[in-house]
Design a protein around this motif. Sequence first.
Motif, short mmCIF file in Angstrom:
data_model
loop_
_atom_site.label_atom_id
_atom_site.label_comp_id
_atom_site.label_asym_id
_atom_site.label_seq_id
_atom_site.Cartn_x
_atom_site.Cartn_y
_atom_site.Cartn_z
N GLY A 119 -12.84 12.82 62.83
CA GLY A 119 -11.77 13.82 62.86
C GLY A 119 -11.58 14.46 61.51
O GLY A 119 -12.43 14.35 60.62
N PRO A 120 -10.45 15.12 61.33
CA PRO A 120 -10.20 15.81 60.06
C PRO A 120 -10.17 14.84 58.89
O PRO A 120 -9.83 13.67 59.04
CB PRO A 120 -8.81 16.44 60.27
N THR A 121 -10.51 15.35 57.72
CA THR A 121 -10.53 14.54 56.50
C THR A 121 -9.11 14.14 56.11
O THR A 121 -8.12 14.69 56.60
CB THR A 121 -11.14 15.32 55.34
N PHE A 122 -9.02 13.20 55.21
CA PHE A 122 -7.73 12.76 54.69
C PHE A 122 -6.98 13.95 54.08
O PHE A 122 -5.79 14.12 54.33
CB PHE A 122 -7.95 11.65 53.65
N THR A 123 -7.68 14.79 53.31
CA THR A 123 -7.06 15.96 52.71
C THR A 123 -6.54 16.91 53.78
O THR A 123 -5.44 17.45 53.66
CB THR A 123 -8.05 16.69 51.78
N ALA A 124 -7.31 17.10 54.84
CA ALA A 124 -6.88 17.99 55.92
C ALA A 124 -5.62 17.46 56.59
O ALA A 124 -4.68 18.21 56.85
CB ALA A 124 -8.00 18.15 56.95
N VAL A 125 -5.58 16.17 56.84
CA VAL A 125 -4.41 15.58 57.49
C VAL A 125 -3.20 15.65 56.56
O VAL A 125 -2.08 15.94 57.02
CB VAL A 125 -4.71 14.13 57.94
N ARG A 135 0.38 20.07 65.02
CA ARG A 135 1.52 19.15 65.09
C ARG A 135 1.18 17.94 65.97
O ARG A 135 1.54 16.80 65.65
CB ARG A 135 2.76 19.85 65.66
N ALA A 136 0.52 18.20 67.08
CA ALA A 136 0.13 17.12 67.98
C ALA A 136 -0.84 16.16 67.29
O ALA A 136 -0.73 14.94 67.45
CB ALA A 136 -0.49 17.68 69.26
N LEU A 137 -1.77 16.71 66.51
CA LEU A 137 -2.72 15.86 65.79
C LEU A 137 -2.00 15.00 64.77
O LEU A 137 -2.23 13.79 64.69
CB LEU A 137 -3.79 16.71 65.10
N VAL A 138 -1.09 15.60 64.00
CA VAL A 138 -0.34 14.84 62.99
C VAL A 138 0.47 13.74 63.67
O VAL A 138 0.46 12.59 63.23
CB VAL A 138 0.58 15.79 62.17
#
Length: 143
Positions: free
Chosen positions: A26-32, A94-97
Amino acid sequence: MEPEVVTEAFDEVVRLVLRHLTEPGGPTFTAVMCLGRLDREGPARLSALGAAEGVSQPSMSQLVQRLERLGLVARVKDPEDGRAFLIAISDAGRALVAGRLRARHDRLGELLATLSPEDGVALRSAMEVAGPIVRRLIETAAR
């Protein structure tokens, strides 16, 4: 308490979070982290977002483009300057977070359940003291 004891404890917490509480892929730590900031603080200019996350503007621009392609953010007109754009989190972002936060809390709950009752009480007591201090450190670091 010696500063080394505190820094070593923080390093251990970081290791726990990064290695055992984050989802692989999934998204990188920075992306999250970027998505989380947009979720908490609202839309931001690309330059401000990069500065807040400690990322160069070209790197933040590439990250935002990737997040746009994934439908996690969108560019919206800046209400204060019609020529400029802000980066805003989308519903999918928002759902991903929220999903990653739930998964992290679930995993941590599983790990906490392995503690003895005494260790659970000790950790809870320590966190009641440490939590507000850590929040103040976060606020100081953000300035």
